[in-house]
Enzyme design. Structure first.
Site, mmCIF file in Angstrom:
data_model
loop_
_atom_site.group_PDB
_atom_site.id
_atom_site.type_symbol
_atom_site.label_atom_id
_atom_site.label_comp_id
_atom_site.label_asym_id
_atom_site.label_seq_id
_atom_site.Cartn_x
_atom_site.Cartn_y
_atom_site.Cartn_z
ATOM 1 N N ASP A 329 -8.108 3.048 11.469
ATOM 2 C CA ASP A 329 -7.383 4.034 10.678
ATOM 3 C C ASP A 329 -8.351 5.144 10.342
ATOM 4 O OD1 ASP A 329 -5.132 2.530 10.575
ATOM 5 O OD2 ASP A 329 -5.517 1.665 8.605
ATOM 6 N N ASP A 650 -3.780 -1.499 6.773
ATOM 7 C CA ASP A 650 -3.727 -1.763 5.339
ATOM 8 C C ASP A 650 -2.303 -2.059 4.859
ATOM 9 O OD1 ASP A 650 -2.896 0.821 5.786
ATOM 10 O OD2 ASP A 650 -4.491 1.775 4.636
ATOM 11 N N ASP A 654 1.556 -2.935 9.074
ATOM 12 C CA ASP A 654 0.459 -3.051 10.044
ATOM 13 C C ASP A 654 0.260 -4.508 10.459
ATOM 14 O OD1 ASP A 654 -0.107 -0.380 10.000
ATOM 15 O OD2 ASP A 654 -1.642 -0.532 8.451
HETATM 16 P P1 ATP Z 1 -4.456 6.371 8.245
HETATM 17 O O1 ATP Z 1 -4.844 5.737 6.961
HETATM 18 O O2 ATP Z 1 -3.700 5.467 9.133
HETATM 19 O O3 ATP Z 1 -5.530 7.121 8.878
HETATM 20 P P2 ATP Z 1 -2.991 8.300 6.859
HETATM 21 O O4 ATP Z 1 -3.343 7.719 5.561
HETATM 22 O O5 ATP Z 1 -3.465 9.667 7.113
HETATM 23 O O6 ATP Z 1 -3.397 7.457 8.044
HETATM 24 P P3 ATP Z 1 -0.284 7.863 6.194
HETATM 25 O O7 ATP Z 1 -0.733 7.308 4.908
HETATM 26 O O8 ATP Z 1 0.712 7.139 7.005
HETATM 27 O O9 ATP Z 1 -1.455 8.189 7.131
HETATM 28 O O10 ATP Z 1 0.227 9.332 5.914
HETATM 29 C C1 ATP Z 1 0.895 10.093 6.881
HETATM 30 C C2 ATP Z 1 1.288 11.415 6.270
HETATM 31 O O11 ATP Z 1 2.139 11.168 5.159
HETATM 32 C C3 ATP Z 1 0.123 12.209 5.725
HETATM 33 O O12 ATP Z 1 -0.380 13.092 6.692
HETATM 34 C C4 ATP Z 1 0.727 12.970 4.572
HETATM 35 O O13 ATP Z 1 1.277 14.186 5.002
HETATM 36 C C5 ATP Z 1 1.850 12.081 4.095
HETATM 37 N N1 ATP Z 1 1.457 11.317 2.915
HETATM 38 C C6 ATP Z 1 0.367 10.563 2.778
HETATM 39 N N2 ATP Z 1 0.325 9.994 1.567
HETATM 40 C C7 ATP Z 1 1.417 10.397 0.912
HETATM 41 C C8 ATP Z 1 1.957 10.158 -0.396
HETATM 42 N N3 ATP Z 1 1.356 9.388 -1.269
HETATM 43 N N4 ATP Z 1 3.126 10.754 -0.714
HETATM 44 C C9 ATP Z 1 3.770 11.531 0.171
HETATM 45 N N5 ATP Z 1 3.319 11.801 1.390
HETATM 46 C C10 ATP Z 1 2.157 11.251 1.772
#
Ligand code: ATP
Length: 918
Positions: A329, A650, A654
């Site tokens: 990730d 996480d 997953d």
């Molecule tokens: P990874 O941990 O797998 O690298 P990530 O944390 O970037 O990925 P996600 O958490 O799935 O991926 O988030 C994907 C998208 O969702 C982000 O790019 C963001 O735009 C949006 N996002 C992330 N966290 C939040 C949140 N708490 N509330 C709303 N939107 C969110």
């Protein structure tokens, strides 16, 4: 504990009965009292056999029993000294075996403790994490998707909560939970929707419950056959060695039989030859091999814990060394997960945010000038949505700024909850916007939680005029599709193509600068919509702005990725984030090179067939905007290409990919219980560098196992060969039964164990990964073992026959052979430390245990030769200086010859550098 049917009662009744409070929970003192009263929240474990029973089990080995029987006979025949000596040696061997097993067991038990569950509860008015075994009735459990329940509870608050109860009911579809309904007394377990049960998993939403039953009083505690059974896990290598052990038993027995028969036909006493044969069998059969492997694995696991990698499944230690791809990730694993908002876009204006980390010192600037937030209504609205659609808490020292009081003493500013949300709280704080202030006039009604698949989160608030407002935040591409209006300083207008083009270009700019970008939006809801919120209401939204935050890569990760490349391991980034953001970070970390590698988004992945994916999967190093379901496809495609895949995760979704991977890696800090349970390894610090450290350790452990297998088997071959060749050539028996047993004791025990903790050779990460199907004897090990075994055997026999024929003194010849056999092995153990470099190139002092073990064994050997009482028992005689010079030259020359051979043979340093796109 009272078995009231809580599902037939209201949540208030449950809270009242257990004398707790919905908001304050129990006090720590009360929780302690209840823990004493109700006991630990644990299921009764099968009782372990007493230590003495386990000690006696050491004598269960067939050959040891035969030896003990023979000893008894020799005692009857009046050979008391011999009988007692054999008994003492067997006893010492048993103690050694017992200690080895005990150490392995202890470290595995410590490991189990480390991976045991925790639970979030409200105590002393604050939410805190406690070990699940300390839960007591009356505790207020705080639950969210991915949590594994560790007690039974009556729900008191739910938001879209679904629980998967297959472990208890066998029903795999999840159950939607409610808090405000009661059920009839005859409702089956699966229909008690206002309850949560220990052993089940929250798969969606969030909620709170009052604990009503713990430990054996829970529903799972009532199902007898589900009571924790400790299943002993053996690794493939342990199984293979056990198999080999069985094969070796027969080979040894056959040779021993030949020794006995030839001895008897030559006129030796039948009893003496039988004793010698049995002793040889006991000494030569490497019955302790699987146990030492377990010890080496368990000790390696302990070292991994120190490096923050917690192994949940022992076989993973072996597989780690074979890893060819690590899929990681991005957020928090490759990056620091310390987010800081840098840019905001609202109503055509581009704002810059100063300051760093979670410290609220900093400003929001427009055209590089500080601004008055009240004159920038669109920005105000954007940040208001950001702080309301938010579940994180900003804390400084002991004080929580936007939530309840916390009692943890932490210095500086920090975030409890999602760092993405934390960064928004901090940015809003810089403009003087606080959730607690707004909540004086608006109250949260409900929430549709964030999920990686949805890439958005929504909350419903009701203001003092009973207006219901939906606030949404999420990935800009997702939010924009749901918007019909555009927020300006003057209020909402219909969104135009110009707006959309501008938003997309700002998004493009921000993501290309490695920013993580979120959009915010809102809408009014009708009372009916607010009452029953679901995804259908996330529509016709008013677009309010874009927030861009930086999440810098972890410094140590750059080094780890370089190390992986050197070790022939490919690193792949899998993220839910925007493709540009992912590429920018991947380039910085050297995971992605423009002309060499490919990227795939979730959408592109969906459009590919399995064979199309197989054709390019080796070149893809960045997967962006993917959801957990894609991870499963990626793992499978990589496995089809013959890769050994480590995959991180996480969130609860997953879990399937983590299970499918060869090494499932869960995050210790941000990971859910369900993901952790599915994983083979948990990263206590969520850091990519820890995976690489564990791979290095895994390779080192395997090398150590090869080291002591090489040592033990060569020694055993040497012992058997000495006796066998002597019998074959018609020589007198070179070693007496007690001497054979003694050699086994002083050489097999401590030195072999010390090899098991040898510090890994410095170049373990400069070789390509080992093939998982590779035999433990591959890469020339069997040749080395047999060759050295023959050397040991011939050397011993050489010393014996030279002295026997030149001095015609059997006692001196035997003593010299006895010493030669032991010292050959003492020298050999140093050779076993490395397969690549000579002992002279290895730092001598790096394995002090080995030096101590060899010193101890040497002293023991000298004692049985020079302490009169012992030399009488072992039938030894003092040797002259000349004898010693002869023995040491014969025992040690191979060490020198081998070192020279290795230096001579060595080709120019072979470094395997496997390109990233293999
Ligand atoms: P990874 O941990 O797998 O690298 P990530 O944390 O970037 O990925 P996600 O958490 O799935 O991926 O988030 C994907 C998208 O969702 C982000 O790019 C963001 O735009 C949006 N996002 C992330 N966290 C939040 C949140 N708490 N509330 C709303 N939107 C969110």
């Amino acid at each position: 504990m009272d078995r009231k049917k809580w599902y037939t009662r209201t949540s208030e009744e449950a809270v009242q009965f257990w004398q707790t409070s919905f908001t304050e929970g129990l006090s720590s003192a009360e929780a302690k009292t209840r823990l004493e009263k109700f006991g630990c929240n644990e299921l009764a474990e099968k009782e372990k056999p007493a230590w003495w029973k386990r000690f006696l089990a050491q004598f269960q080995d067939f050959m040891v029993l035969v030896l003990l029987g023979a000893t008894l006979i020799s005692a009857f025949l009046g050979e008391y000294a011999d009988a007692i000596t054999i008994l003492v040696i067997v006893l010492m061997n048993a103690v050694l075996g017992f200690i080895q097993e005990y150490r392995a067991e202890q470290s595995l038990a410590a490991l189990k403790k480390l991976t045991s569950l925790t639970a979030r509860v409200v105590r002393n008015s604050i939410v805190q994490q406690v070990p699940a075994r300390e839960l007591v009735p009356g505790d207020i459990l705080v639950l969210e998707a991915g949590d594994k329940l560790s007690a039974d509870g009556r729900l008191i608050d739910v938001h879209n909560m679904e629980v998967e109860e297959a472990a208890l009911t066998g029903e795999s579809t999840s159950v939607r939970k409610v808090a405000d309904r009661k059920f009839s007394e005859d409702a089956p377990l699966g229909d008690r929707k206002n309850m949560v049960f220990s052993g089940t998993n929250v798969v969606r939403g969030r909620g709170k419950a009052v604990v009503c039953a713990t430990g054996m009083a829970t529903e799972v505690g009532h199902i007898a056959d589900m009571i924790q059974a400790t299943t002993e896990e053996t690794t493939p290598l342990e199984r293979r060695l056990e198999h080999l052990g069985k094969w070796l038993v027969w080979a040894c027995l056959a040779i021993c039989l030949v020794v006995v028969i030839t001895g008897v036909t030559r006129g030796e006493s039948v009893f003496l030859m039988c004793m010698a044969g049995i002793s040889l069998a006991v000494a030569a059969i490497p019955e302790g091999l699987p146990a030492i492997v377990t010890v080496a694995l368990a000790l390696g696991v302990q070292r991994m814990i120190k490096q923050h990698a917690i192994i949940r499944k022992l076989p993973a230690v072996e597989t780690l060394g074979c890893t060819t791809v690590i899929c990681s990730d991005k957020t928090g694993t490759l990056t620091q997960n310390a987010m800081t908002v840098r840019q905001i876009f609202a109503d055509g204006n581009h704002y810059e945010v100063t300051g760093s980390g979670y410290d609220i010192k900093g400003n929001i600037l427009l055209n590089q000038q500080p601004l008055d937030i009240n004159k920038n209504k669109a920005l105000q609205q954007c940040l208001t949505i950001g702080v309301l659609c938010n579940n994180s808490i900003l804390k400084q020292n002991t004080i929580a700024i936007t939530g309840v009081w916390r009692n943890k003493t932490e210095t500086g500013w920090c975030i409890e909850g999602d760092p993405t949300e934390g960064a928004i709280i901090v940015a809003a704080g810089k403009a003087g916007i606080w959730q607690s202030e707004i909540e004086k006039v608006q109250k949260r009604v409900t929430e549709i939680p964030f999920e990686s698949e949805r890439r958005r989160m929504s909350v419903v608030y009701r203001d003092s005029n009973s207006n219901n407002i939906l606030y949404v935040k999420g990935a800009p591409d997702v939010i924009l599709e749901l918007c019909r209006y555009y927020h300006t300083d003057a209020g909402p207008t219909t969104i135009t193509n110009n707006h959309i083009t501008q938003i997309n270009s700002i998004n493009e700019q921000m993501t290309s600068a490695a920013l993580r970008v979120l959009a915010v939006a809102y809408r009014r809801l009708t009372p009916a919509q607010a009452q029953n919120p679901d995804e259908a209401i996330e529509n016709d939204l008013v677009f309010a702005g874009i927030i861009g935050m930086i999440d810098p890569p972890r410094e140590e990760v750059k080094i780890s990725i370089a190390l992986c490349r050197e070790a022939g391991i490919k690193t792949v980034m899998i993220t839910g984030d925007h493709k540009n953001t992912a590429i920018a970070i991947a380039q910085e970390l050297n995971i992605y090179k423009e002309n060499q590698h490919k990227t795939l988004t979730g959408k592109e992945l969906d459009a590919l067939s399995e064979s199309e994916l197989d054709a390019i999967v080796n070149r893809v190093t960045v997967y962006a905007r993917v959801s957990p379901a894609h991870k499963l496809r990626i793992v499978r495609a990589l496995k089809r290409q013959g890769h050994i895949v480590a995959m991180t995760g996480d969130g609860i979704n997953d879990a399937p990919a983590i299970k499918e991977a060869d090494i499932g890696v869960a995050m210790g800090i941000t990971g859910t219980d369900v993901t952790k349970e599915a994983s083979a390894m948990v990263l206590a610090d969520d850091n990519f560098a820890t995976i690489v450290a564990a791979v290095k350790e895994g390779r080192g452990i395997y090398e150590n196992i090869r080291k002591f297998i090489r040592y033990l088997l060569a020694c055993n071959i040497g012992e058997v060969l000495t006796m066998f060749l002597a019998a074959l050539f018609g020589l007198p028996m070179p070693l007496l039964p007690v001497q054979i047993l003694w050699v086994n004791l002083v050489t097999d025990g401590l030195p072999a164990m010390a090899l098991g903790v040898d510090p890994g050779s410095p170049n373990v990460m400069q070789r390509p990964p080992r093939h998982p199907g590779e035999s433990v004897f591959s890469r020339g090990l069997s040749r080395k073992i047999i060759g050295r075994g023959i050397q040991i055997g011939l050397s011993t026999l050489f010393v014996f026959s030279v002295i026997y024929y030149t001095q015609d003194d059997l006692a001196v010849a035997r003593t010299a052979a006895f010493a030669t056999l032991v010292y050959c092995q003492m020298f050999h153990v140093f050779d076993c430390r490395s397969e690549m470099v000579t002992i002279f190139e290895l730092k001598f002092m790096t394995n002090r245990y080995l030096l101590a073990a060899v010193a101890f064994s040497s002293i023991m050997q000298l004692s049985v030769m020079y302490i009169p009482f012992l030399s009488a028992i072992f039938s030894t005689v003092p040797l002259s200086v000349g004898h010693w010079v002869f023995i040491l030259i014969v025992s040690g020359w191979t060490l020198l010859v081998n070192a020279c051979k290795q230096i001579f043979k060595r080709r120019p340093a072979r470094r395997t550098t496997i390109p990233q796109s293999r």
